[in-house]
Design an enzyme around this catalytic site. Sequence first.
Site, PDB file in Angstrom:
ATOM      1  N   ALA A 263       3.067  14.309  17.583  1.00 42.31           N
ATOM      2  CA  ALA A 263       2.473  15.624  17.312  1.00 42.31           C
ATOM      3  C   ALA A 263       2.150  15.853  15.841  1.00 42.31           C
ATOM      4  O   ALA A 263       1.550  16.866  15.498  1.00 42.31           O
ATOM      5  CB  ALA A 263       3.406  16.728  17.802  1.00 42.31           C
ATOM      6  N   SER A 264       2.521  14.931  14.963  1.00 41.23           N
ATOM      7  CA  SER A 264       2.293  15.143  13.536  1.00 41.23           C
ATOM      8  C   SER A 264       0.882  14.778  13.095  1.00 41.23           C
ATOM      9  O   SER A 264       0.461  15.136  11.995  1.00 41.23           O
ATOM     10  CB  SER A 264       3.302  14.346  12.706  1.00 41.23           C
TER      11      SER A 264
ATOM     12  N   SER B 141      -5.698   4.036  26.601  1.00 41.06           N
ATOM     13  CA  SER B 141      -6.852   3.631  25.797  1.00 41.06           C
ATOM     14  C   SER B 141      -7.873   2.942  26.689  1.00 41.06           C
ATOM     15  O   SER B 141      -7.506   2.224  27.629  1.00 41.06           O
ATOM     16  CB  SER B 141      -6.423   2.654  24.691  1.00 41.06           C
TER      17      SER B 141
ATOM     18  N   TYR C 165      -2.267  -4.991  22.106  1.00 43.95           N
ATOM     19  CA  TYR C 165      -2.435  -3.534  22.237  1.00 43.95           C
ATOM     20  C   TYR C 165      -2.917  -3.196  23.640  1.00 43.95           C
ATOM     21  O   TYR C 165      -2.390  -2.284  24.291  1.00 43.95           O
ATOM     22  CB  TYR C 165      -3.434  -3.065  21.189  1.00 43.95           C
ATOM     23  N   ALA C 166      -3.925  -3.920  24.117  1.00 43.79           N
ATOM     24  CA  ALA C 166      -4.472  -3.663  25.444  1.00 43.79           C
ATOM     25  C   ALA C 166      -3.404  -3.806  26.522  1.00 43.79           C
ATOM     26  O   ALA C 166      -3.359  -3.021  27.475  1.00 43.79           O
ATOM     27  CB  ALA C 166      -5.640  -4.610  25.720  1.00 43.79           C
TER      28      ALA C 166
ATOM     29  N   LYS D  52      -1.203  -0.714  26.681  1.00 46.37           N
ATOM     30  CA  LYS D  52      -1.899   0.445  27.237  1.00 46.37           C
ATOM     31  C   LYS D  52      -2.180   0.255  28.723  1.00 46.37           C
ATOM     32  O   LYS D  52      -2.145   1.215  29.513  1.00 46.37           O
ATOM     33  CB  LYS D  52      -3.199   0.699  26.465  1.00 46.37           C
TER      34      LYS D  52
END
Length: 234
Positions: A19-20, A132, A144-145, A148
């Site tokens: 949330a930052s 993503s 990364y994929a 996700k």
Amino acid sequence: MTVDHDSSSGFRHAVVTGASSGIGRAIAERLLAAGWRVTGIDRAPSGFSHEGFRSLQADLAEPHALVAQLAGIGVVNALVHAAGYMRVGRLGELTRENGEGMWRVHVGAAEVLANALAPHMTEGGRIVLIGSRTATGATGRSQYAATKAALTGLARSWAIELAPRLITVNVIAPAATDTPFLRDPGRAGTAPVLPPMGRYVDPAEVAALTAFLLSPDAGAITGQTITICAGASL
């Protein structure tokens, strides 16, 4: 009885990771403006000054340490897991540290938070995981994929488990979104391609879809991955 999501009820409480900054911040701001109470979980201070916002500082790469901080959090109606980061590399360049680190933040934290919160979530609650479009595969982004893509398996499995309690679980899969994450040095060498619409996704658009999925109008949408891509997947 299904929870009343009207802002006047005072019952709406969402836990939002990341949330930052970026998408997570846009989601928190959207929910606060709509009358939700928001508990933000971030490694960095959130910088929020809103009476409806509570900040919990925690390293999502060490998700099991979160459990103790969740004690006394109160009734939770929604969980939004938006925290994330990207490290890139082609075959021959992949490192265990990058793969494991992204897995802990994207998948491990989602598991730990849902495992702790969902059993006590109100009937008609909501879980949204920010995935993503890259989950379908992209050169130089395999680790990364993979993390996700794993969110879809989690969401569909949890959606089946939680359906009797009218709790929905969905994934939002944005393409390149105009946030500081887009300019992260860790993704150097894999610059995002401008979508056919000629612009990147606005984090406010992801926040708007999140707010809809948390609303009563989305009560029959569950186990789905919804892509926001400005035409990138066409």
